[in-house]
Design a protein around this motif. Structure first.
Motif, PDB file in Angstrom:
ATOM      1  N   GLU A 288       0.819  -1.216   0.000  1.00 37.07           N
ATOM      2  CA  GLU A 288       0.000   0.000   0.000  1.00 37.07           C
ATOM      3  C   GLU A 288       0.853   1.266   0.000  1.00 37.07           C
ATOM      4  O   GLU A 288       0.514   2.269  -0.628  1.00 37.07           O
ATOM      5  N   VAL A 289       1.999   1.226   0.697  1.00 35.19           N
ATOM      6  CA  VAL A 289       2.807   2.435   0.871  1.00 35.19           C
ATOM      7  C   VAL A 289       3.739   2.688  -0.304  1.00 35.19           C
ATOM      8  O   VAL A 289       3.964   3.840  -0.696  1.00 35.19           O
ATOM      9  N   TRP A 290       4.285   1.629  -0.926  1.00 34.50           N
ATOM     10  CA  TRP A 290       5.293   1.802  -1.977  1.00 34.50           C
ATOM     11  C   TRP A 290       4.838   2.772  -3.074  1.00 34.50           C
ATOM     12  O   TRP A 290       5.590   3.671  -3.463  1.00 34.50           O
ATOM     13  N   PRO A 291       3.607   2.664  -3.610  1.00 36.76           N
ATOM     14  CA  PRO A 291       3.211   3.581  -4.685  1.00 36.76           C
ATOM     15  C   PRO A 291       2.981   5.021  -4.228  1.00 36.76           C
ATOM     16  O   PRO A 291       2.825   5.912  -5.066  1.00 36.76           O
ATOM     17  N   THR A 292       2.981   5.279  -2.917  1.00 37.95           N
ATOM     18  CA  THR A 292       2.735   6.637  -2.413  1.00 37.95           C
ATOM     19  C   THR A 292       4.006   7.354  -1.992  1.00 37.95           C
ATOM     20  O   THR A 292       3.949   8.488  -1.528  1.00 37.95           O
ATOM     21  N   MET A 293       5.162   6.705  -2.148  1.00 33.57           N
ATOM     22  CA  MET A 293       6.410   7.277  -1.644  1.00 33.57           C
ATOM     23  C   MET A 293       6.768   8.569  -2.380  1.00 33.57           C
ATOM     24  O   MET A 293       6.644   8.673  -3.600  1.00 33.57           O
ATOM     25  N   THR A 294       7.209   9.559  -1.613  1.00 33.68           N
ATOM     26  CA  THR A 294       7.713  10.806  -2.195  1.00 33.68           C
ATOM     27  C   THR A 294       9.125  11.118  -1.716  1.00 33.68           C
ATOM     28  O   THR A 294       9.783  11.980  -2.280  1.00 33.68           O
ATOM     29  N   GLY A 295       9.578  10.450  -0.693  1.00 35.87           N
ATOM     30  CA  GLY A 295      10.924  10.654  -0.162  1.00 35.87           C
ATOM     31  C   GLY A 295      11.476   9.341   0.350  1.00 35.87           C
ATOM     32  O   GLY A 295      10.897   8.270   0.141  1.00 35.87           O
TER      33      GLY A 295
END
Length: 341
Positions: free
Chosen positions: A328-335
């Motif tokens: 769930e988190v991998w596609p939302t990473m920005t940093g």
């Protein structure tokens, strides 16, 4: 075992695959404990680097050795190790001369976690187990006293930052103290790591960026921060400059503030192809320009020494996420994101 796979744009999922097995005496199997996203992983997740789906992800991390082949002598089960993102044999001419990113025993760009770009795909670190084909040549043990979250990017981004600063320590040491200055034109994590490493070496560091979160992190790392899109002449000149933004205008500005016979290292990848550079002024002033891929395995031990001496790079980390939340988190990473078991 499970591994995280890029399924389609903005979608990642856990897939069941066969466990790796030792099939040669020089091999080892490592269980990843912490995996950090690379700056390229963020670019793929955001759609700035459009790679085809279907490959396992992750190529920065710290793991625990779980099994070794009969010929392995440098590590044993239970050791915590850094796994370089590039695969290298340690024996060929290129490895012997330190260019481990171009190992002659393997196809060019043999690596983990980026199969569409890899000459040989080693699989991804976001997995229960990872096969290391040349354990003694590749694996670097880590002592228990180092914060693993802070060094989770040691496979790639940290050493990519180091090669922009570390090789020039002798040059900087020969200067008056007031001239031991480093400029970093930052974006994403490599610029922050470069700022932190340069500050840990005792240099005055100016960090240029427009992102408030990265500016705050750079300040925690010991840099003087400048909220602007690119350097300007009022800031220079600098004997060592680092450009990480992949913005041609910022690159040209960074080159202009590199002093005569100084060096500018560019860690960016220019997807657009041709980039204009101020070659005549660079020639006139003798500015050296360095680009190309880092040779991760050759550089890691130098950085480990500095980290074990107390260099703290944890301010670069944007967030720490439980392993099972990665899909769930991998596609939302920005940093810089670190996933931990």
């Amino acid at each position: 075992m499970r591994q995280l796979v890029f399924e389609k744009a903005h979608s990642y999922g856990w897939h069941e695959v066969a466990d790796p097995e030792i099939q040669a005496p020089e091999q080892a199997i490592v269980r990843p404990l912490l995996v950090a996203c690379c700056d390229l992983d963020v670019a793929v997740a955001e759609g700035r680097l459009p790679l085809p789906p279907g490959h396992a992800v992750g190529h920065e991390g710290i793991g625990e050795v779980v099994a070794v082949g009969d010929a392995v002598q440098g590590v044993r089960p239970g050791d915590r190790v850094v796994v370089p993102f590039q695969i290298s044999c340690g024996q060929c001419r290129e490895c012997q001369r330190g260019v481990t990113g171009s190992c002659a025993a393997l196809p060019l760009m043999a690596m983990y976690g980026m199969a569409p770009l890899a000459g040989l795909d080693g699989g991804g670190f976001m997995a229960d187990l990872v096969l290391v084909p040349y354990a003694d040549a590749m694996l670097v043990p880590i002592t228990s006293g180092v914060d693993l979250v802070g060094i989770a990017s040691l496979s790639d981004n940290i050493v990519d930052a180091w090669r922009a600063v570390g090789p020039y320590r002798t040059e900087l040491a020969a200067l008056d103290e007031a001239d031991r200055r480093v400029l970093v034109a930052g974006r994403q994590s490599i610029g922050l790591y470069a700022a932190g490493l340069a500050a840990a070496l005792g240099y005055d560091v100016d960090y240029v960026d427009i992102d408030p979160q990265r500016l705050a992190a750079a300040e925690k790392l010991g840099a003087t921060v400048h909220d602007r899109p690119k350097p300007d002449k009022s800031m220079g000149p600098y004997p060592v400059t680092v450009h990480t933004s992949a913005d041609p205008a910022a690159l040209a500005a960074t080159l202009r503030v590199t002093w005569p016979d100084g060096v500018c290292t560019d860690t960016g990848i220019y997807y657009q192809g041709a980039v204009e550079m101020p070659l005549l002024p660079m020639y006139t002033r003798g500015v050296r320009f360095v680009t190309g891929r880092v040779n991760a395995r050759a550089v890691i031990p130098e950085v480990v020494e500095l980290l074990e001496a107390g260099c703290d790079l944890t301010p670069v980390v944007d967030r720490v996420v439980p392993w099972d939340d990665a899909a769930e988190v991998w596609p939302t990473m920005t940093g810089k994101t670190v996933f931990t078991r």
